[in-house]
Design a protein around this motif. Sequence first.
Motif, PDB file in Angstrom:
ATOM      1  N   GLU A 119       0.913  -1.219  -0.029  1.00 14.89           N
ATOM      2  CA  GLU A 119       0.026  -0.095   0.154  1.00 14.89           C
ATOM      3  C   GLU A 119       0.993   1.346  -0.031  1.00 14.89           C
ATOM      4  O   GLU A 119       1.863   1.076   0.557  1.00 14.89           O
ATOM      5  N   ARG A 131      -5.067  10.084  -1.899  1.00 16.40           N
ATOM      6  CA  ARG A 131      -4.920   8.832  -2.900  1.00 16.40           C
ATOM      7  C   ARG A 131      -4.371   7.878  -2.204  1.00 16.40           C
ATOM      8  O   ARG A 131      -3.321   8.144  -2.017  1.00 16.40           O
ATOM      9  N   SER A 188      -3.035   3.672  -3.098  1.00 13.30           N
ATOM     10  CA  SER A 188      -2.686   2.979  -3.749  1.00 13.30           C
ATOM     11  C   SER A 188      -2.369   1.508  -3.444  1.00 13.30           C
ATOM     12  O   SER A 188      -1.822   1.465  -2.135  1.00 13.30           O
ATOM     13  N   ARG A 195      -9.010   0.299 -10.550  1.00 10.59           N
ATOM     14  CA  ARG A 195      -8.008  -0.761 -10.673  1.00 10.59           C
ATOM     15  C   ARG A 195      -7.587  -0.829 -12.266  1.00 10.59           C
ATOM     16  O   ARG A 195      -8.267  -0.612 -13.137  1.00 10.59           O
ATOM     17  N   THR A 233      -3.121  -3.438  -9.741  1.00 13.05           N
ATOM     18  CA  THR A 233      -3.091  -2.445  -8.784  1.00 13.05           C
ATOM     19  C   THR A 233      -4.725  -2.147  -8.650  1.00 13.05           C
ATOM     20  O   THR A 233      -5.270  -1.911  -9.661  1.00 13.05           O
ATOM     21  N   SER A 239      -6.700   1.634  -6.787  1.00 16.48           N
ATOM     22  CA  SER A 239      -6.538   2.728  -6.165  1.00 16.48           C
ATOM     23  C   SER A 239      -7.879   3.427  -5.575  1.00 16.48           C
ATOM     24  O   SER A 239      -9.059   3.045  -6.055  1.00 16.48           O
ATOM     25  N   CYS A 261      -5.873  -2.431   2.113  1.00 14.73           N
ATOM     26  CA  CYS A 261      -6.214  -2.976   0.813  1.00 14.73           C
ATOM     27  C   CYS A 261      -6.545  -4.386   1.019  1.00 14.73           C
ATOM     28  O   CYS A 261      -6.214  -5.187   1.918  1.00 14.73           O
TER      29      CYS A 261
END
Length: 112
Positions: free
Chosen positions: A6, A19, A21, A69, A75, A77, A93
Amino acid sequence: QVQLVESGGGLVQAGGSLRLSCAASGSIFSLMGWYRQAPGKQRELVAVINRSGTTTYADSVKGRFTISRDNAKNTVSLQMSSLKPEDTAVYYCYCYAGDISWGQGTQVTVSS
């Protein structure tokens, strides 16, 4: 072996944006997303997205958070806008490929 890394999070004033990710490896995930846990509360769903791009959001974040994604990069986000103090939590996540995998968590703190 599944690994989730993360990034993002931090301290922001109410009304601001952050943000998050998450980079995943080790499997093909049907579902990816984010959960959060505030002090003294249970972990709760924030948003999830499947490989086709279908999304589910908690009512409390609809219209403010956007999940996305990249299947090629594995990934996911979470763009968070109009943040409120009640959004303060550790964000995790979440990835599902038959089994659930969790990231290590990242702190989001929204000051009033």
